[in-house]
Design a protein around this motif. Structure first.
Motif, mmCIF file in Angstrom:
data_model
loop_
_atom_site.group_PDB
_atom_site.id
_atom_site.type_symbol
_atom_site.label_atom_id
_atom_site.label_comp_id
_atom_site.label_asym_id
_atom_site.label_seq_id
_atom_site.Cartn_x
_atom_site.Cartn_y
_atom_site.Cartn_z
ATOM 1 N N CYS A 16 0.831 -1.210 0.000
ATOM 2 C CA CYS A 16 0.000 0.000 0.000
ATOM 3 C C CYS A 16 0.864 1.258 0.000
ATOM 4 O O CYS A 16 1.943 1.285 0.593
ATOM 5 N N ALA A 17 0.339 2.277 -0.648
ATOM 6 C CA ALA A 17 1.026 3.574 -0.660
ATOM 7 C C ALA A 17 0.974 4.184 0.738
ATOM 8 O O ALA A 17 -0.046 4.119 1.414
ATOM 9 N N LYS A 18 2.083 4.758 1.165
ATOM 10 C CA LYS A 18 2.150 5.411 2.475
ATOM 11 C C LYS A 18 1.555 6.804 2.393
ATOM 12 O O LYS A 18 1.630 7.465 1.350
ATOM 13 N N ALA A 19 1.038 7.261 3.520
ATOM 14 C CA ALA A 19 0.612 8.654 3.619
ATOM 15 C C ALA A 19 1.869 9.525 3.580
ATOM 16 O O ALA A 19 2.938 9.107 4.056
ATOM 17 N N PRO A 20 1.784 10.736 3.004
ATOM 18 C CA PRO A 20 2.977 11.584 2.889
ATOM 19 C C PRO A 20 3.717 11.813 4.204
ATOM 20 O O PRO A 20 4.951 11.799 4.222
ATOM 21 N N GLU A 21 2.979 11.964 5.302
ATOM 22 C CA GLU A 21 3.641 12.227 6.578
ATOM 23 C C GLU A 21 4.421 11.015 7.093
ATOM 24 O O GLU A 21 5.253 11.147 7.990
ATOM 25 N N ASP A 22 4.176 9.843 6.522
ATOM 26 C CA ASP A 22 4.882 8.631 6.929
ATOM 27 C C ASP A 22 6.109 8.332 6.064
ATOM 28 O O ASP A 22 6.771 7.317 6.259
ATOM 29 N N ILE A 23 6.384 9.196 5.119
ATOM 30 C CA ILE A 23 7.515 8.992 4.207
ATOM 31 C C ILE A 23 8.706 9.832 4.672
ATOM 32 O O ILE A 23 8.592 11.053 4.813
ATOM 33 N N ALA A 24 9.813 9.155 4.912
ATOM 34 C CA ALA A 24 11.035 9.856 5.321
ATOM 35 C C ALA A 24 11.674 10.530 4.113
ATOM 36 O O ALA A 24 11.614 10.015 2.997
ATOM 37 N N ALA A 25 12.278 11.666 4.369
ATOM 38 C CA ALA A 25 12.980 12.387 3.311
ATOM 39 C C ALA A 25 14.249 11.638 2.926
ATOM 40 O O ALA A 25 14.930 11.078 3.780
ATOM 41 N N THR A 26 14.555 11.627 1.644
ATOM 42 C CA THR A 26 15.822 11.097 1.172
ATOM 43 C C THR A 26 16.909 12.102 1.553
ATOM 44 O O THR A 26 16.747 13.303 1.309
ATOM 45 N N PRO A 27 17.996 11.666 2.158
ATOM 46 C CA PRO A 27 19.063 12.615 2.512
ATOM 47 C C PRO A 27 19.624 13.291 1.256
ATOM 48 O O PRO A 27 19.946 12.638 0.271
ATOM 49 N N VAL A 28 19.698 14.604 1.315
ATOM 50 C CA VAL A 28 20.225 15.401 0.206
ATOM 51 C C VAL A 28 21.303 16.323 0.772
ATOM 52 O O VAL A 28 21.093 16.981 1.798
ATOM 53 N N ALA A 29 22.448 16.373 0.122
ATOM 54 C CA ALA A 29 23.561 17.213 0.574
ATOM 55 C C ALA A 29 23.191 18.695 0.499
ATOM 56 O O ALA A 29 22.567 19.147 -0.461
ATOM 57 N N VAL A 30 23.594 19.425 1.507
ATOM 58 C CA VAL A 30 23.320 20.860 1.580
ATOM 59 C C VAL A 30 24.374 21.659 0.799
ATOM 60 O O VAL A 30 24.097 22.768 0.333
ATOM 61 N N ASP A 31 25.547 21.085 0.623
ATOM 62 C CA ASP A 31 26.684 21.794 0.025
ATOM 63 C C ASP A 31 26.362 22.521 -1.287
ATOM 64 O O ASP A 31 26.727 23.699 -1.427
ATOM 65 N N PRO A 32 25.717 21.887 -2.243
ATOM 66 C CA PRO A 32 25.453 22.610 -3.496
ATOM 67 C C PRO A 32 24.580 23.860 -3.279
ATOM 68 O O PRO A 32 24.767 24.870 -3.955
ATOM 69 N N TYR A 33 23.686 23.777 -2.325
ATOM 70 C CA TYR A 33 22.798 24.917 -2.064
ATOM 71 C C TYR A 33 23.523 26.030 -1.305
ATOM 72 O O TYR A 33 23.153 27.199 -1.423
ATOM 73 N N MET A 34 24.544 25.662 -0.544
ATOM 74 C CA MET A 34 25.317 26.670 0.183
ATOM 75 C C MET A 34 26.111 27.559 -0.773
ATOM 76 O O MET A 34 26.507 28.662 -0.414
ATOM 77 N N GLN A 35 26.340 27.083 -1.987
ATOM 78 C CA GLN A 35 27.066 27.857 -2.988
ATOM 79 C C GLN A 35 26.176 28.905 -3.664
ATOM 80 O O GLN A 35 26.684 29.781 -4.364
ATOM 81 N N MET A 36 24.886 28.804 -3.455
ATOM 82 C CA MET A 36 23.946 29.709 -4.128
ATOM 83 C C MET A 36 23.754 30.994 -3.321
ATOM 84 O O MET A 36 23.937 31.010 -2.107
ATOM 85 N N GLN A 37 23.389 32.041 -4.034
ATOM 86 C CA GLN A 37 23.053 33.305 -3.392
ATOM 87 C C GLN A 37 21.609 33.243 -2.884
ATOM 88 O O GLN A 37 20.802 32.449 -3.374
ATOM 89 N N CYS A 38 21.269 34.104 -1.939
ATOM 90 C CA CYS A 38 19.941 34.089 -1.328
ATOM 91 C C CYS A 38 18.795 34.237 -2.342
ATOM 92 O O CYS A 38 17.812 33.498 -2.239
#
Length: 111
Positions: A16-38
């Motif tokens: 069965c498909a899980k409810a969205p709140e029961d789905i864990a986030a896939t780990p994503v590196a923050v580093d590429p986003y730290m290179q971006m401007q606000c």
């Protein structure tokens, strides 16, 4: 026969498909986003949050269809027809979390 029915029911329920709140986030590196401007982060944040909302609605629909299917015909209908969006939702959730972390770390809200 009774054991077979119980095993079959457990296998179907596991599909069965899980409810969205029961789905864990896939780990994503923050580093590429730290290179971006606000401003870039703010734009990407808006875009990815909108994408996450669309996937959340689709995943919730799949979970509801599965629950209804299991209650009526004992089959996870949403998952069977390919409507389960768990991998895409988990990835998008991880991306939004990483973007939010970079946004907060860089104090973009104060900019």
């Amino acid at each position: 026969m009774k054991k077979f029915v119980i095993c079959a029911a457990m296998l179907l329920a596991a599909g069965c498909a899980k409810a969205p709140e029961d789905i864990a986030a896939t780990p994503v590196a923050v580093d590429p986003y730290m290179q971006m401007q606000c401003p870039q982060l703010a734009s990407l944040r808006t875009q990815k949050t909108a994408e996450l909302a669309v996937l959340e609605r689709k995943q919730l629909e799949a979970a509801r269809n599965d629950a209804t299917g299991m209650a009526t015909i004992h089959l996870p209908v949403g998952s069977m027809v390919g409507k389960d969006r768990e991998p895409e939702y988990a990835q998008a959730k991880g991306e939004v979390q990483a973007i939010n972390t970079a946004y907060q770390t860089k104090s973009c809200a104060a900019s």
